[in-house]
Scaffold this active site. Sequence first.
Site, mmCIF file in Angstrom:
data_model
loop_
_atom_site.group_PDB
_atom_site.id
_atom_site.type_symbol
_atom_site.label_atom_id
_atom_site.label_comp_id
_atom_site.label_asym_id
_atom_site.label_seq_id
_atom_site.Cartn_x
_atom_site.Cartn_y
_atom_site.Cartn_z
ATOM 1 N N PHE A 163 -11.832 -7.229 13.415
ATOM 2 C CA PHE A 163 -10.716 -7.685 12.595
ATOM 3 C C PHE A 163 -10.329 -6.600 11.590
ATOM 4 C CE2 PHE A 163 -9.218 -9.931 8.706
ATOM 5 C CZ PHE A 163 -7.994 -10.326 9.211
ATOM 6 N N GLN A 164 -9.065 -6.323 11.503
ATOM 7 C CA GLN A 164 -8.516 -5.287 10.610
ATOM 8 C C GLN A 164 -9.174 -3.929 10.822
ATOM 9 O OE1 GLN A 164 -8.312 -6.912 6.534
ATOM 10 N NE2 GLN A 164 -6.252 -7.592 7.036
ATOM 11 N N MET B 260 24.288 9.234 3.302
ATOM 12 C CA MET B 260 24.128 10.529 3.951
ATOM 13 C C MET B 260 24.359 10.421 5.456
ATOM 14 S SD MET B 260 23.754 13.676 3.398
ATOM 15 C CE MET B 260 22.805 14.366 2.039
ATOM 16 N N GLU C 39 0.821 -1.216 0.000
ATOM 17 C CA GLU C 39 0.000 0.000 0.000
ATOM 18 C C GLU C 39 0.852 1.262 0.000
ATOM 19 O OE1 GLU C 39 -0.616 -2.580 1.989
ATOM 20 O OE2 GLU C 39 -2.737 -3.128 1.841
ATOM 21 N N LYS D 147 -17.560 -0.721 5.319
ATOM 22 C CA LYS D 147 -17.959 -1.673 4.288
ATOM 23 C C LYS D 147 -19.449 -1.580 3.948
ATOM 24 C CE LYS D 147 -17.334 -6.435 2.887
ATOM 25 N NZ LYS D 147 -16.762 -7.739 3.187
#
Lengths: 176, 579
Positions: B111-112, B481, B49, B161
């Site tokens: 969940f999630q 760096m 993602e 959802k």
Amino acid sequence: MDRKCDQRKHIISVLVENQPGALARIIELFSSRGYNIESLNVGHTEDPSISRITMVAKGDEHTIEQIVKQLRRIIDVFKVRDLTDKKKLDRELLIVRVNVETPEKKEEVMRLVEIFGAQVVDVSKDTYTVELTGDEDQVDAFLELIKPMGIREMARTGRVAMVRALQGETFGEQKE
Amino acid sequence: MKLSGAEILLRALELEGVEKIFGYPGGAVLDIYDRLPFSPLKHYLTRHEQGAAHAADGYARVTGKVGVCFATSGPGATNLVTGLATAQIDSVPVVAFTGNVPTFMIGNDAFQEVDTVGITRPITKHNFLVKDVKELADTVKKAFHIARTGRPGVVLVDLPKDVTRELADFFEEEYKTPVQIRSYKPVLKGHPGQIKRAAKAIASAERPVLYIGGGVVSSGASDLVVKMAEVANIPMTATLMGLTAVPGNHPFFLGMLGMHGTYAANMAIQESDLIIAIGARFDDRVTGKLSEFAPNAKVIHIDIDSAEIGKNRHADIPIVGDAKLVMEELLPEVEKQVAKNREFYAAREKWILKVRSWKERYPLWYEPSDRVIKPQFVIEKIWEVTKGEAIITTDVGQHQMWVAQYYRFRFPRQLVTSGGLGTMGFGVPAAIGAKVGRPDKTVFCISGDGSFQMNMQEIVTAVHYNIPIKVAIINNGFLGMVRQWQGIFYQKNYSQVHLDVQPDFVKLVEAMGGVGLRATKPVEVEAVLKEAMAIDDRPVVIDFIVDREEDVFPMVPPGGALHEMILPSYGKKKEKKAV
């Protein structure tokens, strides 16, 4: 930039969409940018879809200017105004429960209540609960005087404020 | 007609002019993905993602359009966070859609489930949780409006959802009416009085300098700003974000200012009596020690975000407004002032000569070598081979600064780099987004061996969709760096910066279906670049094995003022010393 200039309390009034995320964004702004809020009060306005947040923040002129500007950036914020130097109505509500085990104490509390125009709103055998509305100085002075009695519990609302009508301006100043 | 939330969303995106989406499906967005094949929107499945967010960002930066990404709830949303923060701090318009658990389960630790709007609130311009399908269309409309107007930024829309499943009316005509957000009205036009004052200040200054930021690029004001510099004889400096506003070979252009800015740019700022800051925010990487930044200069500050004005540096003439709209008013005023004041050129001449002498005396410099590949040499060669016309994306670190110094850009939006957040792992997915947005251009990601490993999985995405990006890994086997800082400021105590153990990038890229190439000697550089340029159906990654301990110079030490730069040695044997 000279930031040593005087730190003082500013009272900032914010009109905001009455939405759950709006208040969260305002509070997060203070924590994420390291500003200090002394008090914060939220309530409805004459328009139920708009809330008025009155906050007291301490800082120098530069910090307060930044706070005002950062508040204006928030999408849900309509108007932000620093009322500190405006002619305004500025009130705070205090509820305090004090010990009054002796008649002398009862008498002293009643005397202070009368002087300050407060009210006893709840009574038990050995406590009085007093309600006081006033500006910050009055509330502070009352608390100072009542402290020796022994404060059991107290709650302050933080300040709410509104510009005086006679100043010839209302909240005004559109969000930039 | 009643449509499901998912259908409303996809139709609304079409009406917003969206063509490409970068995303990753999951449980909470199943209904959206179920409808996606029936929509003309082209979806790119990234391999993470974060890649989706960076690709949407890269797409937005090169096209100027709003980038769009999708992710599911929970880990999908949290994986977007770095990408969204990267876009937000660089003022890039991105709208992210995340799924969430159904409304009746919110707050249940389902969940999630995460509090996506809570997590992303500090890193977005605005975000929404849509609780009712009837509000969906209006919310999408507002999201795009907020993302692309005013100071552009990131807007996230969280979609439970059930909201994507339920039906609601959707009227296209209604959707096309203008957006009304009563609490959001960005100021676009500059104050006319202030613009007049600015023009006078510009005409009367002896040692003015332009300080050009990313706002000039994103508002499309580049040509106007360059024109003003030409009309009024003003040297130009730019920030990392503003670099592409000015053609790199412009005689008035001094290059980047700030920590790794050129000597001429930094000295011009320090000695100027008027700084004209446009779409820039006096960031710490630009100013160095703030109290000693341009000590004798007055400041004209043009910015669309009033909160940036006076935040770090006091503005004598603040102008709130869109850079392009302000420049359209300011340029004619400056022209008028200049025409009035003929002896003006003579007064400026000394300043221009002085600035030029700095540029000639202390140019960018590195010790050339025919034994080892110098990283700066690779950038110069990429510039040559691409005729200076490639869109360059970078990761973060030394290679990023060398790109800023050595790739002379020709047109706006040509550089895609994480300036504010400094996000390693940005370059590859941003290149994918950039190439999707500008398929007509060569897109070159210049990366480091550390940065590349942070999102190298996205090479697979490029293979999947035949996106022929080029990637140059400036491979010094170090987190370069960090090593440089440890070398200069921590007595060479190299702690956790060795990347001696690393994959064979050539084999790795081949395994992913791309083309892997390598150059280990200076003579091979050009040939390998030409080979890469000839491939146009797959991603190519070139592993350039470069000088391990090359440092980026000039460098303003942290806490130092801009004139306290550490300069390169210019071939003298003595170690690099501050001037």
